[in-house]
Design a protein around this motif. Sequence first.
Motif, PDB file in Angstrom:
ATOM      1  N   ILE A   1      75.709  -5.823  60.333  1.00 40.39           N
ATOM      2  CA  ILE A   1      74.324  -6.296  60.419  1.00 40.39           C
ATOM      3  C   ILE A   1      73.959  -6.917  59.071  1.00 40.39           C
ATOM      4  N   LEU A   2      73.494  -8.146  59.110  1.00 39.49           N
ATOM      5  CA  LEU A   2      72.990  -8.841  57.918  1.00 39.49           C
ATOM      6  C   LEU A   2      71.511  -9.156  58.120  1.00 39.49           C
ATOM      7  N   CYS A   3      70.711  -8.952  57.073  1.00 38.67           N
ATOM      8  CA  CYS A   3      69.282  -9.240  57.134  1.00 38.67           C
ATOM      9  C   CYS A   3      68.884 -10.165  55.993  1.00 38.67           C
ATOM     10  N   GLY A   4      67.971 -11.073  56.264  1.00 40.99           N
ATOM     11  CA  GLY A   4      67.538 -11.965  55.203  1.00 40.99           C
ATOM     12  C   GLY A   4      66.479 -12.948  55.652  1.00 40.99           C
ATOM     13  N   TRP A   5      66.081 -13.788  54.715  1.00 41.07           N
ATOM     14  CA  TRP A   5      65.023 -14.771  54.942  1.00 41.07           C
ATOM     15  C   TRP A   5      65.596 -16.183  54.963  1.00 41.07           C
ATOM     16  N   MET A   6      65.155 -16.965  55.914  1.00 43.43           N
ATOM     17  CA  MET A   6      65.465 -18.389  56.003  1.00 43.43           C
ATOM     18  C   MET A   6      64.162 -19.166  56.137  1.00 43.43           C
ATOM     19  N   THR A   7      64.207 -20.423  55.735  1.00 46.35           N
ATOM     20  CA  THR A   7      63.051 -21.269  56.014  1.00 46.35           C
ATOM     21  C   THR A   7      62.934 -21.452  57.526  1.00 46.35           C
ATOM     22  N   GLU A   8      61.740 -21.705  57.977  1.00 41.87           N
ATOM     23  CA  GLU A   8      61.496 -21.850  59.414  1.00 41.87           C
ATOM     24  C   GLU A   8      62.385 -22.932  60.017  1.00 41.87           C
ATOM     25  N   ARG A   9      62.573 -24.020  59.281  1.00 49.59           N
ATOM     26  CA  ARG A   9      63.400 -25.121  59.778  1.00 49.59           C
ATOM     27  C   ARG A   9      64.864 -24.696  59.888  1.00 49.59           C
ATOM     28  N   ASP A  10      65.394 -24.050  58.858  1.00 50.59           N
ATOM     29  CA  ASP A  10      66.783 -23.592  58.900  1.00 50.59           C
ATOM     30  C   ASP A  10      66.996 -22.520  59.965  1.00 50.59           C
ATOM     31  N   ALA A  11      66.005 -21.644  60.133  1.00 53.06           N
ATOM     32  CA  ALA A  11      66.146 -20.578  61.130  1.00 53.06           C
ATOM     33  C   ALA A  11      66.272 -21.157  62.533  1.00 53.06           C
ATOM     34  N   ARG A  12      65.461 -22.168  62.847  1.00 55.21           N
ATOM     35  CA  ARG A  12      65.558 -22.797  64.167  1.00 55.21           C
ATOM     36  C   ARG A  12      66.918 -23.468  64.354  1.00 55.21           C
ATOM     37  N   ALA A  13      67.382 -24.187  63.325  1.00 56.03           N
ATOM     38  CA  ALA A  13      68.671 -24.867  63.424  1.00 56.03           C
ATOM     39  C   ALA A  13      69.812 -23.868  63.566  1.00 56.03           C
ATOM     40  N   PHE A  14      69.736 -22.749  62.835  1.00 52.59           N
ATOM     41  CA  PHE A  14      70.785 -21.743  62.892  1.00 52.59           C
ATOM     42  C   PHE A  14      70.857 -21.103  64.282  1.00 52.59           C
ATOM     43  N   ARG A  15      69.709 -20.736  64.828  1.00 50.62           N
ATOM     44  CA  ARG A  15      69.696 -20.123  66.156  1.00 50.62           C
ATOM     45  C   ARG A  15      70.235 -21.080  67.220  1.00 50.62           C
ATOM     46  N   LYS A  16      69.886 -22.332  67.088  1.00 54.42           N
ATOM     47  CA  LYS A  16      70.384 -23.303  68.060  1.00 54.42           C
ATOM     48  C   LYS A  16      71.894 -23.458  67.955  1.00 54.42           C
ATOM     49  N   GLU A  17      72.422 -23.379  66.714  1.00 51.39           N
ATOM     50  CA  GLU A  17      73.860 -23.585  66.519  1.00 51.39           C
ATOM     51  C   GLU A  17      74.680 -22.442  67.075  1.00 51.39           C
ATOM     52  N   ILE A  18      74.148 -21.208  67.053  1.00 51.10           N
ATOM     53  CA  ILE A  18      74.952 -20.064  67.507  1.00 51.10           C
ATOM     54  C   ILE A  18      74.725 -19.740  68.983  1.00 51.10           C
ATOM     55  N   GLU A  19      73.986 -20.580  69.683  1.00 49.66           N
ATOM     56  CA  GLU A  19      73.731 -20.305  71.103  1.00 49.66           C
ATOM     57  C   GLU A  19      75.013 -20.209  71.911  1.00 49.66           C
ATOM     58  N   GLU A  20      76.010 -21.016  71.568  1.00 47.12           N
ATOM     59  CA  GLU A  20      77.269 -21.019  72.314  1.00 47.12           C
ATOM     60  C   GLU A  20      78.295 -20.044  71.742  1.00 47.12           C
ATOM     61  N   ASP A  21      77.933 -19.329  70.670  1.00 45.25           N
ATOM     62  CA  ASP A  21      78.852 -18.381  70.046  1.00 45.25           C
ATOM     63  C   ASP A  21      78.626 -17.005  70.657  1.00 45.25           C
ATOM     64  N   ALA A  22      79.585 -16.544  71.449  1.00 45.72           N
ATOM     65  CA  ALA A  22      79.414 -15.277  72.180  1.00 45.72           C
ATOM     66  C   ALA A  22      79.502 -14.056  71.273  1.00 45.72           C
ATOM     67  N   ASP A  23      80.052 -14.200  70.043  1.00 44.70           N
ATOM     68  CA  ASP A  23      80.247 -13.051  69.154  1.00 44.70           C
ATOM     69  C   ASP A  23      79.187 -12.926  68.067  1.00 44.70           C
ATOM     70  N   THR A  24      78.232 -13.814  68.055  1.00 43.19           N
ATOM     71  CA  THR A  24      77.207 -13.786  67.000  1.00 43.19           C
ATOM     72  C   THR A  24      75.822 -13.747  67.630  1.00 43.19           C
ATOM     73  N   PHE A  25      74.996 -12.807  67.132  1.00 48.61           N
ATOM     74  CA  PHE A  25      73.647 -12.628  67.676  1.00 48.61           C
ATOM     75  C   PHE A  25      72.643 -12.681  66.525  1.00 48.61           C
ATOM     76  N   CYS A  26      71.510 -13.287  66.794  1.00 46.38           N
ATOM     77  CA  CYS A  26      70.470 -13.430  65.764  1.00 46.38           C
ATOM     78  C   CYS A  26      69.114 -13.067  66.362  1.00 46.38           C
ATOM     79  N   ILE A  27      68.361 -12.240  65.637  1.00 46.65           N
ATOM     80  CA  ILE A  27      67.022 -11.831  66.067  1.00 46.65           C
ATOM     81  C   ILE A  27      66.021 -12.235  64.990  1.00 46.65           C
ATOM     82  N   LEU A  28      64.968 -12.946  65.389  1.00 50.70           N
ATOM     83  CA  LEU A  28      63.888 -13.306  64.473  1.00 50.70           C
ATOM     84  C   LEU A  28      62.797 -12.253  64.576  1.00 50.70           C
ATOM     85  N   GLU A  29      62.438 -11.676  63.452  1.00 53.17           N
ATOM     86  CA  GLU A  29      61.404 -10.644  63.415  1.00 53.17           C
ATOM     87  C   GLU A  29      60.078 -11.279  63.019  1.00 53.17           C
ATOM     88  N   ASP A  30      59.128 -11.318  63.936  1.00 45.99           N
ATOM     89  CA  ASP A  30      57.824 -11.927  63.670  1.00 45.99           C
ATOM     90  C   ASP A  30      56.769 -10.910  63.250  1.00 45.99           C
TER      91      ASP A  30
END
Length: 648
Positions: A284-313
């Motif tokens: 488990i890794l935790c950290g801060w990304m800019t809103e723009r990078d966070a959206r791009a990162f989540r979109k990029e890992i959508e097809e990656d079955a071994d990587t999961f990302c949760i945004l905490e609002d």
Amino acid sequence: MIEKMKFLSITGPREDIDRVVDTYLSRYEIHLENALSELKTVKNLRPYIEANPYKEQLASARNLMERFSGTLPKIPANRGESLPGIKEAASFVEQLNEELKELTQKREELAVQIQALKQSKDRVAPFTELNYSLREILGFKFIKFRFGRVTREYYDKINNYVYDTIDTVMFKCLEDPEYVWIVYFVPDKLSEKIDAIYASMHFERVFLPDEYEGTPLEAEHVLADRIQALEAQEREAQETVKTILEEKKEELTGAWIRLERFGVNFDVRKLAACTMHASNNFYILCGWMTERDARAFRKEIEEDADTFCILEDNRGNITSTPPTKMKNPGLFKPFEMYVEMYGLPSYNEIDPTVLIGITYSVLFGFMFGDAGQGLCLLIGGFLLYRLKKVRLAGIISCCGFFSVIFGLLFGSIFGFEDIIDALWLRPQEAMTDLPFIGRLNTVFVVAIAIGMGIILLCMILNIINSVRAHDTEKIWFDTNGAAGLVFYAALASVIVLYMSGNPLPATAVLVVMFLIPLAVMFFKEPLTAMVEKKAKKLHGGVGMFITQGIFELFEVLLSYFSNTLSFVRVGAFAVSHAAMMQVVLMLAGAEAGDPNWGVIIGGNLFVCGMEGLIVGIQVLRLEYYELFSRFYRGSGRAFEPYGKTEKA
């Protein structure tokens, strides 16, 4: 402005962490937090403890790069896809290190030998005038010999007062302006007595080892030949190293980049956490990304079955505070330096970069109003900023632009005020008649007006920052809050009304708008407690509260007065700049019509350098003490990304 941040939790199979970090996180800016600290409520977590298997190879690669970096090319980061695998890189570094190890050891041994021979040569060099075999001298049994040197003063004393009275033979060798090198011979039985006499003459003995052949001159030549031969071997070893590196420089650089990247990626484990299940362990890794990078990162890992990302609002579930990453237009970016010197804004605080960029440049231009000198600052600062990326040069360039504007308004070009007409006024000549005060220089009046406007703006910004921080006292009852804003705005209105000949409205404002804000500021602590519905106990009783409140109120009124008058220096420097340039022109004889251009150029350079430095410091003082102290806290922490090679 401050970039909006999103808090992410990234998870996946434990053994997949290196792939995720290298594939995704190395291409995004992420400020990592300690996952164990952030996930205190999650059970069955433990630190991610693992030793770097390529630690030695990374150290070897770094050592090779440090020692031979001058002969190696720079491979851009965008060639990451052409880099070798981590195992191939480690194997290559091991083989190359072993290949160069023998050559390196040989070079080091040769360097030690060369140094020893040079020291030996330096010892025998002063005695080359002695035409006798050193080996035979060193083999004397009944005659003692001493090699050494004395100062010229004591050498003359030995010759004049001592030499003829003792049983010794002295031979002079090399001499320079300070020392004379000598060799003296003495019978064995008298050696102690003669040595004591020479020692009293400050004789410094030189010990020659038993390794020389022939005379000192012949020994020097032999040593020089040996040194030359060893240096040739050293150069040959060096050339061999260069040849090997030339053949394998790209492979070495690529392996180093791969190992460095793996080392950085591997260190992410220090901030990661692991689940403690018997099977299917996850990181488990935790950290801060800019809103723009966070959206791009989540979109990029959508097809990656071994990587999961949760945004905490929900900020209530996050332990750490968001880091601060400033993002300002290129024109104002250099002024971030001044903000960083004071302290980074916290995440919910207003970024004052644009404000300081505008006010600093305008105030500098007002105080340093000369179109010619300003143009020099503008061009010089711009070129230095573009070529060397020096942020202070960018600030100087902006200040130079406004110096040109105010120079045209003041009608001043390199101190000359008869070339163009002033578009506004002459700082030394323009006067204004004010009620109760009399005649006053116009630039002083304008400087005070600018200062009052800036103070009012800072009070508004303080209210905004206090609303964001949910600080009730600073919003409503503080000297820079709503009460202070009403009081100071009323004060400014009264001054304007009285100076414009409208005393009756001014008196009404004075009675109504002064007393109420002062009373609010006097009772700010109990009023705050009342609004927040907290019990407020008066420490020391009512008498102590009233006494303390009176002194604090007096200090507030005094600070309003002193802070406002502090802006008089803006007008004072505008006048003094014009006066200094008049002195330069007078010294150059400009009034006679045939000026000394050398004096004019030198005077302009002196005034531009000295007064420019002083004005820059004074404006920065105004920014920090009169602006920042009113609304800015600067308690933020920097956004420190784990790493970023390039955007995909």
